[in-house]
Design a protein around this motif. Structure first.
Motif, PDB file in Angstrom:
ATOM      1  N   ALA A 143      30.294  66.509 115.936  1.00 49.69           N
ATOM      2  CA  ALA A 143      29.195  66.361 114.978  1.00 49.69           C
ATOM      3  C   ALA A 143      27.956  65.780 115.646  1.00 49.69           C
ATOM      4  CB  ALA A 143      29.629  65.478 113.813  1.00 49.69           C
ATOM      5  N   ILE A 144      28.145  64.779 116.471  1.00 47.30           N
ATOM      6  CA  ILE A 144      27.030  64.179 117.209  1.00 47.30           C
ATOM      7  C   ILE A 144      26.424  65.190 118.170  1.00 47.30           C
ATOM      8  CG2 ILE A 144      26.434  62.444 118.951  1.00 47.30           C
ATOM      9  CD1 ILE A 144      28.554  60.616 117.594  1.00 47.30           C
TER      10      ILE A 144
ATOM     11  N   TYR B 114      26.209  68.412 117.865  1.00 43.38           N
ATOM     12  CA  TYR B 114      25.361  69.388 117.166  1.00 43.38           C
ATOM     13  C   TYR B 114      24.142  68.732 116.523  1.00 43.38           C
ATOM     14  CZ  TYR B 114      23.764  72.902 113.848  1.00 43.38           C
ATOM     15  OH  TYR B 114      22.984  73.774 113.146  1.00 43.38           O
ATOM     16  N   ALA B 115      24.365  67.644 115.801  1.00 47.68           N
ATOM     17  CA  ALA B 115      23.285  67.035 115.015  1.00 47.68           C
ATOM     18  C   ALA B 115      22.255  66.321 115.878  1.00 47.68           C
ATOM     19  CB  ALA B 115      23.867  66.052 114.002  1.00 47.68           C
ATOM     20  N   ILE B 116      22.689  65.760 116.993  1.00 51.90           N
ATOM     21  CA  ILE B 116      21.762  64.976 117.816  1.00 51.90           C
ATOM     22  C   ILE B 116      21.469  65.652 119.162  1.00 51.90           C
ATOM     23  CG2 ILE B 116      21.399  62.763 118.984  1.00 51.90           C
ATOM     24  CD1 ILE B 116      23.023  61.447 116.777  1.00 51.90           C
ATOM     25  N   VAL B 117      22.519  65.897 119.957  1.00 51.02           N
ATOM     26  CA  VAL B 117      22.295  66.446 121.301  1.00 51.02           C
ATOM     27  C   VAL B 117      21.627  67.816 121.235  1.00 51.02           C
ATOM     28  CG1 VAL B 117      23.386  67.138 123.461  1.00 51.02           C
ATOM     29  CG2 VAL B 117      24.252  65.149 122.214  1.00 51.02           C
ATOM     30  N   TYR B 118      22.151  68.710 120.374  1.00 51.26           N
ATOM     31  CA  TYR B 118      21.559  70.042 120.262  1.00 51.26           C
ATOM     32  C   TYR B 118      20.280  70.034 119.432  1.00 51.26           C
ATOM     33  CZ  TYR B 118      20.705  74.800 118.740  1.00 51.26           C
ATOM     34  OH  TYR B 118      20.093  75.998 118.438  1.00 51.26           O
ATOM     35  N   SER B 119      20.360  69.561 118.197  1.00 49.69           N
ATOM     36  CA  SER B 119      19.227  69.668 117.267  1.00 49.69           C
ATOM     37  C   SER B 119      18.015  68.857 117.705  1.00 49.69           C
ATOM     38  CB  SER B 119      19.655  69.231 115.864  1.00 49.69           C
ATOM     39  OG  SER B 119      20.646  70.097 115.351  1.00 49.69           O
TER      40      SER B 119
END
Length: 290
Positions: free
Chosen positions: A119-120, A122-127
């Protein structure tokens, strides 16, 4: 009330979450040769769904400016103002806490931690970072979206197994070509939003070639379950048929001048491809143990 529920569901990207749940269930059933306890199935499904929905909600919050520019995302709740950012923040945080607790208490701590890491990612590293920093954003960031089979496997077995990583590898190699096809179809929108997707930074021909290359890599990885004895001939036949379609679309797109229309068809087929592949491997597993 119903309209509000619909807006909150939109934040969760339900179609994406459903595909993630399918691959999670595949991991669960492939890890087990005995019936899965109903409470474990429900807790895993609910926990992964909530954490995935939370990641998608955070993505809506982070991409609000970009969504307002791109045509395909201009009707999202935060863009239209039907939901306030504070509402989305509260919703995403609530989902995160509930999902983590359900997995930690009702499944096992390892599943909860791995789901949290995904989740981290996708939500932080990627987004927040990768999406705006490099044309390889979807290649690197795709690992987060490839994790669900491993989560399902660990939910049942409580340990990391090589077979689970094979399933992750299939989705990991599938993701770039899948998303680049959509990027080709929406090329002008990504240019307008100044997002460094591959067709924006390296051009159409380069992207088409890499869709072919990653499709071939996906084909090779999709045969690994049969090669290592993880699945039988039913899976092999199904995978070969699905792979034929994947490669055909990739090469047709590569040589096509009307790339936008065909890119969308390639994108849609890739969704059917991954869905079909995991359904077939589940059917194959069921026949092997009955």
């Amino acid at each position: 009330m119903q309209s509000k529920i619909k807006e909150y569901l939109t934040l969760c990207k339900p179609r994406v979450v459903l595909l993630m749940l399918l691959t999670t269930w595949a991991g669960m059933y492939l890890a087990s040769f005995h019936p899965i306890p109903w409470y474990l199935w429900i807790n895993t499904t609910l926990g992964v769904a909530l954490m995935s929905g939370a990641s998608a909600s955070f993505n809506h919050i982070i991409d609000q400016r970009i969504d307002a520019i791109m045509t395909r995302t201009q009707q999202r709740p935060l863009v239209t103002g039907s939901l306030r950012p504070i509402d989305a923040w509260c919703f995403a945080i609530t989902q995160t806490v509930l999902g983590f607790l359900i997995l930690y208490v009702g499944v096992n701590p390892l599943t909860a931690i791995l789901t949290g890491i995904a989740a981290i990612g996708y939500a932080i590293v990627y987004s927040v970072y990768l999406k705006r920093a490099t044309s390889q954003n979807i290649v690197i960031g795709g690992l987060s979206g490839a994790m669900p089979p491993l989560l399902g496997w660990v939910a049942v077995s409580n340990h990391l197994a090589p077979q689970a990583w094979v399933l992750v590898l299939i989705i990991f190699t599938w993701t770039p070509a899948h998303f680049w096809a959509l990027c080709l179809h929406r090329l002008q929108e990504y240019k307008k939003a100044a997002i460094p997707m591959l067709p924006v930074t390296h051009g159409i021909a380069y992207t088409k070639l890499h869709i072919v290359l990653y499709s071939l890599l996906t084909v090779a990885c999709s045969l690994l379950p049969f090669a290592i004895g993880m699945s039988g001939h039913l899976y092999l036949i199904g995978a070969l048929l699905l792979n034929a379609g994947l490669v055909a679309y990739a090469f047709k797109l590569h040589y096509s001048k009307d790339y936008s229309r065909l890119a969308l068809k390639t994108f849609h087929y890739s969704v059917l491809y991954l869905t079909g592949l995991f359904i077939v491997i589940l059917l194959d597993h069921h026949l092997l143990i009955t």
